[in-house]
Design a protein around this motif. Sequence first.
Motif, PDB file in Angstrom:
ATOM      1  N   CYS A   7       0.849  -1.196   0.000  1.00  0.00           N
ATOM      2  CA  CYS A   7       0.000   0.000   0.000  1.00  0.00           C
ATOM      3  C   CYS A   7       0.883   1.243   0.000  1.00  0.00           C
ATOM      4  CB  CYS A   7      -0.894   0.007   1.223  1.00  0.00           C
ATOM      5  SG  CYS A   7      -2.109  -1.326   1.260  1.00  0.00           S
ATOM      6  N   PRO A   8       0.564   2.233  -0.836  1.00  0.00           N
ATOM      7  CA  PRO A   8       1.336   3.477  -0.818  1.00  0.00           C
ATOM      8  C   PRO A   8       1.090   4.234   0.472  1.00  0.00           C
ATOM      9  CG  PRO A   8      -0.573   3.692  -2.238  1.00  0.00           C
ATOM     10  CD  PRO A   8      -0.514   2.245  -1.836  1.00  0.00           C
ATOM     11  N   THR A   9       2.075   5.017   0.887  1.00  0.00           N
ATOM     12  CA  THR A   9       1.956   5.813   2.116  1.00  0.00           C
ATOM     13  C   THR A   9       2.204   7.276   1.813  1.00  0.00           C
ATOM     14  OG1 THR A   9       4.282   5.476   2.662  1.00  0.00           O
ATOM     15  CG2 THR A   9       2.697   3.912   3.584  1.00  0.00           C
ATOM     16  N   GLY A  10       1.821   8.121   2.758  1.00  0.00           N
ATOM     17  CA  GLY A  10       2.025   9.550   2.640  1.00  0.00           C
ATOM     18  C   GLY A  10       2.506  10.132   3.957  1.00  0.00           C
ATOM     19  N   ILE A  11       2.643  11.442   3.958  1.00  0.00           N
ATOM     20  CA  ILE A  11       3.176  12.145   5.128  1.00  0.00           C
ATOM     21  C   ILE A  11       2.075  13.016   5.736  1.00  0.00           C
ATOM     22  CG2 ILE A  11       4.885  13.806   5.945  1.00  0.00           C
ATOM     23  CD1 ILE A  11       6.662  12.952   3.599  1.00  0.00           C
TER      24      ILE A  11
END
Length: 242
Positions: A7-11
């Motif tokens: 799964c992509p992640t973000g900040i």
Amino acid sequence: MNPWGRCPTGIVTAALDPAPPGGGDLTLGARNYTRTFRTTSTFTDVPTGLVRLEARPLWTDSLTLWAPYPPSWSGTLYAFHPLTLRVGYSMVPGQIAFSASGLPGDAWAWVGAGGYGALVPGGGGAAVEALPGYYRTSADPGVSVSRAGSGVSWVEIYTLQGVSPPEVAVRSTETARVVTSYTGPLPGTLCEDDNRRQVAPGAYTAPPSVLVGSWTESYTESCPPGQVGGITVTEWWATHRV
């Protein structure tokens, strides 16, 4: 579909300003992701998609409650668009209710606690918002009321008997009470001849005059020169005590 197999992640940055002493009580949530924190924090592994931030009220001592604003937030996080969320905390006030007894309804006394206070009518009360804490109480030592009637005027003076409690504790969301009591009016001195007595302020009707004594005086006056004869004058005199 994600070609990397994960799964992509973000900040997400959650900034607390202002914050309670020791920090707040917050939770950042996303899909299969939960982080609880107290101070300004940056999270670099937050799954993209729906993100939730919840901030909870916090007691920092037995008197002081801090409330967050906003208490909750939700939105969408994208991999290449960092989110910055801002949360503040404010101290939740309490209330001080002041009252005064022993005064007439048209008398006003200043009653205070620390830097807070109000003008309170006799037999009534007044309330003010106050921050949590301990405050020394006080009140006007004397209250004067001007009166008039029957063509005269006078002043009634009421004296402070006590303030309770001597120190008041104000707690967030609650009402603390400060009660004052007065006595009066103070008497004045009424003088009637050599008689002096203490009486309540007011208009008093003077007693009727009293005849102390009476007498007569007689004398004779002659007519002016060139005229013949004379006249006898009798005067009646009296003394009264008023």
